[in-house]
Design an enzyme around this catalytic site. Sequence first.
Site, mmCIF file in Angstrom:
data_model
loop_
_atom_site.group_PDB
_atom_site.id
_atom_site.type_symbol
_atom_site.label_atom_id
_atom_site.label_comp_id
_atom_site.label_asym_id
_atom_site.label_seq_id
_atom_site.Cartn_x
_atom_site.Cartn_y
_atom_site.Cartn_z
ATOM 1 N N TYR A 203 33.475 2.559 -25.245
ATOM 2 C CA TYR A 203 33.269 1.538 -24.209
ATOM 3 C C TYR A 203 33.980 0.253 -24.627
ATOM 4 C CZ TYR A 203 29.571 4.963 -23.662
ATOM 5 O OH TYR A 203 28.879 6.136 -23.551
ATOM 6 N N GLU B 41 28.994 14.166 -21.533
ATOM 7 C CA GLU B 41 27.651 14.569 -21.986
ATOM 8 C C GLU B 41 27.319 15.961 -21.488
ATOM 9 O OE1 GLU B 41 24.417 12.161 -20.392
ATOM 10 O OE2 GLU B 41 23.078 12.871 -21.985
ATOM 11 N N ASP C 129 0.815 -1.220 0.000
ATOM 12 C CA ASP C 129 0.000 0.000 0.000
ATOM 13 C C ASP C 129 0.850 1.271 0.000
ATOM 14 O OD1 ASP C 129 1.024 -0.251 2.484
ATOM 15 O OD2 ASP C 129 -0.849 0.095 3.574
ATOM 16 N N HIS D 230 19.918 13.389 -27.941
ATOM 17 C CA HIS D 230 18.455 13.261 -27.847
ATOM 18 C C HIS D 230 17.915 14.578 -27.338
ATOM 19 C CE1 HIS D 230 18.839 12.752 -23.442
ATOM 20 N NE2 HIS D 230 19.824 11.913 -23.682
ATOM 21 N N HIS E 135 23.647 1.452 -18.959
ATOM 22 C CA HIS E 135 22.639 1.839 -17.966
ATOM 23 C C HIS E 135 22.901 1.167 -16.620
ATOM 24 C CE1 HIS E 135 19.495 3.375 -21.106
ATOM 25 N NE2 HIS E 135 20.514 4.174 -20.945
ATOM 26 N N ASP F 195 26.772 9.567 -14.733
ATOM 27 C CA ASP F 195 25.729 10.133 -15.587
ATOM 28 C C ASP F 195 24.595 10.492 -14.655
ATOM 29 O OD1 ASP F 195 23.739 10.737 -17.408
ATOM 30 O OD2 ASP F 195 24.092 8.981 -18.678
ATOM 31 N N ASP G 242 20.887 16.334 -17.865
ATOM 32 C CA ASP G 242 21.374 14.986 -18.197
ATOM 33 C C ASP G 242 22.863 15.115 -18.526
ATOM 34 O OD1 ASP G 242 21.797 12.439 -19.100
ATOM 35 O OD2 ASP G 242 20.535 12.604 -20.875
ATOM 36 N N HIS H 84 25.712 3.823 -29.124
ATOM 37 C CA HIS H 84 24.496 4.641 -28.938
ATOM 38 C C HIS H 84 24.591 5.919 -29.773
ATOM 39 C CE1 HIS H 84 26.613 7.390 -26.169
ATOM 40 N NE2 HIS H 84 27.098 6.335 -25.535
ATOM 41 N N ARG I 288 32.358 8.495 -21.173
ATOM 42 C CA ARG I 288 31.338 9.294 -21.868
ATOM 43 C C ARG I 288 31.425 10.710 -21.316
ATOM 44 N NH1 ARG I 288 27.333 6.261 -21.236
ATOM 45 N NH2 ARG I 288 26.160 7.107 -19.491
ATOM 46 N N HIS J 72 14.578 11.874 -22.188
ATOM 47 C CA HIS J 72 14.523 11.663 -23.644
ATOM 48 C C HIS J 72 13.252 12.383 -24.075
ATOM 49 C CE1 HIS J 72 17.177 7.829 -23.138
ATOM 50 N NE2 HIS J 72 17.825 8.939 -22.947
ATOM 51 N N GLU K 299 26.650 13.598 -26.381
ATOM 52 C CA GLU K 299 27.170 12.619 -25.431
ATOM 53 C C GLU K 299 27.908 11.449 -26.071
ATOM 54 O OE1 GLU K 299 24.111 10.154 -23.526
ATOM 55 O OE2 GLU K 299 22.593 11.472 -24.363
HETATM 56 N N1 GLY Z 1 21.078 9.420 -18.877
HETATM 57 C C1 GLY Z 1 20.406 8.920 -20.004
HETATM 58 C C2 GLY Z 1 21.001 9.373 -21.248
HETATM 59 O O1 GLY Z 1 22.100 9.894 -21.231
HETATM 60 O O2 GLY Z 1 20.424 9.306 -22.295
HETATM 61 MN MN MN Z 2 22.929 10.825 -19.521
HETATM 62 MN MN MN Z 3 21.520 11.626 -22.422
#
Ligand code: GLY
Ligand code: MN
Ligand code: MN
Length: 423
Positions: free
Chosen positions: A372, A392, A24, A338, A227, A244, A255, A334, A390, A345, A368
């Site tokens: 890897y 970003e 609950d 975005h 992720h 991240d 982000d 990737h 990475r 996103h 970004e």
């Molecule tokens: N943190 C999610 C992305 O970089 O798209």
């Molecule tokens: Mn990110």
């Molecule tokens: Mn991102």
Amino acid sequence: MHGAMGDGAIAILIGAKLVTRSADTEFPFRQDSDFWYLTGYAHPNAVAVLRTDGGPAYTLYVEPRDPARETWTGHRPGTEGAVAKYGADEAHERERFLRDLPELVAAARRIFHVLGRSVEIDRCITESIENLRLRSRQGVEPPEAIVDPRSIVHEMRLIKTAAELELMRRGAAISAEAHAAAAALAHPGRSEYELEAALEYTFRRRGASGPAYTTIVGGAHNAAVLHYIKNDCALASDSLVLIDAGCEFEGYASDVTRTYPVGGRFTGARRDVYEIVLAAQLAALDACRPGNTLPQIHDAAVKQLVEGLIALDVLSGDADELIKNERHRPYYMHGTSHWLGLDTHDAGSYRKDGAPRVLEPGTVFTVEPGLYFGEAVEDIDERLRGIGVRIEDNVVITADGHENLNSAIPKLPDDVEALVSQR
Ligand code: GLY
Ligand code: MN
Ligand code: MN
């Protein structure tokens, strides 16, 4: 919104409900982004009706005031507050909505509504339309179309207003402070979750609602898991930690990714990989201006990454040929960008008139690139194995270029080393 609906239309917008966490208990309430964008109303179970058919332009259906419930879960604006504080022309109790709906359907030529969100609302609309059709011999005209309102709302959301950009700048400032707090903990023996805690403590302490998405703190080979959210390993010397993390401020996401050298020195192959990703990110940022497209920005990053992969002896041959054959994909799997806004996103189509969308002032997106060399990557020099990097940033397209919302967060190697070494 009303202008884009045309005359004779109604739009039905359904707010978010509470979501059960376990038994609950519920997750903290997060309003649906479209609903928040159009109404600013942040309480569960609301429905908004927008009309251009001569009826009230803006009606909110909301949970009523209820002193007994409010003792447990806090203040509700109720119907009075929906009018007084949220600018609705009319407000009614939520339970009345399904009873009013057939009449709303009968008055409209076109209905803007997202099908598939609520079985009972969908059924009521389709049954009402059928009933109207059965009366067509009496001159009754049923609505001619059910249209997805997201075609309008998401176009609006894609181009940020000055007020939205100001909120995003404030979120970016909080994210900058959070990264600095976490970077100072990037030392051997610390745990990934300590850095996560420092980030999220800063988010809340500075008035953000929390992280915009689950914080990623990946040390060593965890940095190569895109992720990774377990964040439960200890940081080792001679490794990198990829963070991240960005806050959600007034609904708007930041982000941001930085990759920090644990202990404060980029050494060996880790420095080489970092410098390649940085060069790719700077080249991509250089392409962020009105008139360009996201694929062009991606291509600018990929070119630098592939040249770097050749310099690392990971790839060999002609760079253009390697890119054409996507030989970088095992190490850069990737996209580069975005849209960013109320959703991490964010909403908004990536193509227009059959081609990648041309960037306009007010669009906000991420840049970004990364490289890897995870555990599963085959045939890789052992000195690279387990490295993930990475970088970003979030950028706004301006009239003559771009504004980098994260320019306060260091990324040049010397500056990053200094940030980690601050105590
Ligand atoms: N943190 C999610 C992305 O970089 O798209
Ligand atoms: Mn990110
Ligand atoms: Mn991102």
